[in-house]
Design a protein around this motif. Structure first.
Motif, PDB file in Angstrom:
ATOM      1  N   THR A  39       0.830  -1.202   0.000  1.00  0.00           N
ATOM      2  CA  THR A  39       0.000   0.000   0.000  1.00  0.00           C
ATOM      3  C   THR A  39       0.866   1.254   0.000  1.00  0.00           C
ATOM      4  O   THR A  39       0.570   2.214  -0.713  1.00  0.00           O
ATOM      5  N   ARG A  52      -7.840   0.704  -7.016  1.00  0.00           N
ATOM      6  CA  ARG A  52      -7.935   0.748  -5.553  1.00  0.00           C
ATOM      7  C   ARG A  52      -9.018  -0.218  -5.065  1.00  0.00           C
ATOM      8  O   ARG A  52      -8.831  -0.935  -4.086  1.00  0.00           O
ATOM      9  N   TRP A  53     -10.145  -0.255  -5.757  1.00  0.00           N
ATOM     10  CA  TRP A  53     -11.222  -1.176  -5.394  1.00  0.00           C
ATOM     11  C   TRP A  53     -10.744  -2.630  -5.511  1.00  0.00           C
ATOM     12  O   TRP A  53     -11.011  -3.454  -4.639  1.00  0.00           O
ATOM     13  N   TRP A  91      -7.704  -3.693  -5.198  1.00  0.00           N
ATOM     14  CA  TRP A  91      -6.777  -3.939  -4.092  1.00  0.00           C
ATOM     15  C   TRP A  91      -7.559  -4.247  -2.814  1.00  0.00           C
ATOM     16  O   TRP A  91      -7.234  -5.158  -2.066  1.00  0.00           O
ATOM     17  N   ARG A  92      -8.609  -3.505  -2.568  1.00  0.00           N
ATOM     18  CA  ARG A  92      -9.427  -3.759  -1.377  1.00  0.00           C
ATOM     19  C   ARG A  92     -10.095  -5.130  -1.446  1.00  0.00           C
ATOM     20  O   ARG A  92     -10.183  -5.836  -0.443  1.00  0.00           O
ATOM     21  N   MET A 114      -5.941  -4.241   7.453  1.00  0.00           N
ATOM     22  CA  MET A 114      -6.783  -3.693   6.382  1.00  0.00           C
ATOM     23  C   MET A 114      -7.112  -2.231   6.674  1.00  0.00           C
ATOM     24  O   MET A 114      -7.077  -1.393   5.769  1.00  0.00           O
ATOM     25  N   ASN A 115      -7.405  -1.936   7.936  1.00  0.00           N
ATOM     26  CA  ASN A 115      -7.713  -0.568   8.330  1.00  0.00           C
ATOM     27  C   ASN A 115      -6.504   0.347   8.129  1.00  0.00           C
ATOM     28  O   ASN A 115      -6.639   1.469   7.630  1.00  0.00           O
ATOM     29  N   CYS A 127      -4.065  -0.010   5.997  1.00  0.00           N
ATOM     30  CA  CYS A 127      -3.881   0.188   4.554  1.00  0.00           C
ATOM     31  C   CYS A 127      -4.903   1.173   4.001  1.00  0.00           C
ATOM     32  O   CYS A 127      -4.547   2.084   3.231  1.00  0.00           O
ATOM     33  N   ASN A 128      -6.150   1.013   4.396  1.00  0.00           N
ATOM     34  CA  ASN A 128      -7.190   1.912   3.894  1.00  0.00           C
ATOM     35  C   ASN A 128      -7.016   3.335   4.415  1.00  0.00           C
ATOM     36  O   ASN A 128      -7.249   4.296   3.681  1.00  0.00           O
ATOM     37  N   LYS A 129      -6.591   3.478   5.660  1.00  0.00           N
ATOM     38  CA  LYS A 129      -6.328   4.821   6.212  1.00  0.00           C
ATOM     39  C   LYS A 129      -5.201   5.505   5.432  1.00  0.00           C
ATOM     40  O   LYS A 129      -5.261   6.701   5.159  1.00  0.00           O
ATOM     41  N   LEU A 160      -4.400   5.027   2.321  1.00  0.00           N
ATOM     42  CA  LEU A 160      -4.946   5.455   1.031  1.00  0.00           C
ATOM     43  C   LEU A 160      -5.833   6.689   1.186  1.00  0.00           C
ATOM     44  O   LEU A 160      -5.813   7.579   0.336  1.00  0.00           O
ATOM     45  N   GLU A 161      -6.578   6.770   2.289  1.00  0.00           N
ATOM     46  CA  GLU A 161      -7.410   7.945   2.544  1.00  0.00           C
ATOM     47  C   GLU A 161      -6.552   9.194   2.728  1.00  0.00           C
ATOM     48  O   GLU A 161      -6.900  10.275   2.245  1.00  0.00           O
TER      49      GLU A 161
END
Length: 99
Positions: A44, A58-59, A61-62, A79-80, A82-84, A86-87
């Protein structure tokens, strides 16, 4: 990449993310299941800009992270994280002054 190219029922972004992930795992020598959380975070960070620029990528990857979670290779905390990340990249892209 040639093997992935042979699938006609798979979207280009799905093929791209699988190629990126497989190449990353090969370069980083991710051999043990216990290394997958670290690998997801590192992936990420390494590919974050590209993932933010392409929402479909990105979708994908999720979705891949969800599949890893379903197989017990990834936890929700990672997961959180990684998503944070990206945010944060997305917000910096939207407002370059935040950097």
């Amino acid at each position: 990449m040639q093997l992935l190219g042979g699938f006609s029922d798979v979207a280009e972004e799905e093929k791209r993310i699988m190629h990126m992930w497989n190449s990353f795992k090969r370069r980083q020598r991710i051999l043990a299941d216990g290394h997958v959380p670290w690998a997801c975070e590192a992936f990420t960070h390494q590919h974050g800009q590209e993932l933010v620029q392409n929402p479909r990528l990105r979708w994908c990857w999720r979705v891949l992270m969800i599949k890893l979670w379903n197989h017990g290779l990834l936890n929700g905390r990672t997961m959180n994280i990684c998503n944070k990340h990206l945010e944060v990249l997305e917000s910096q892209r939207a407002d370059p002054k935040q950097s």
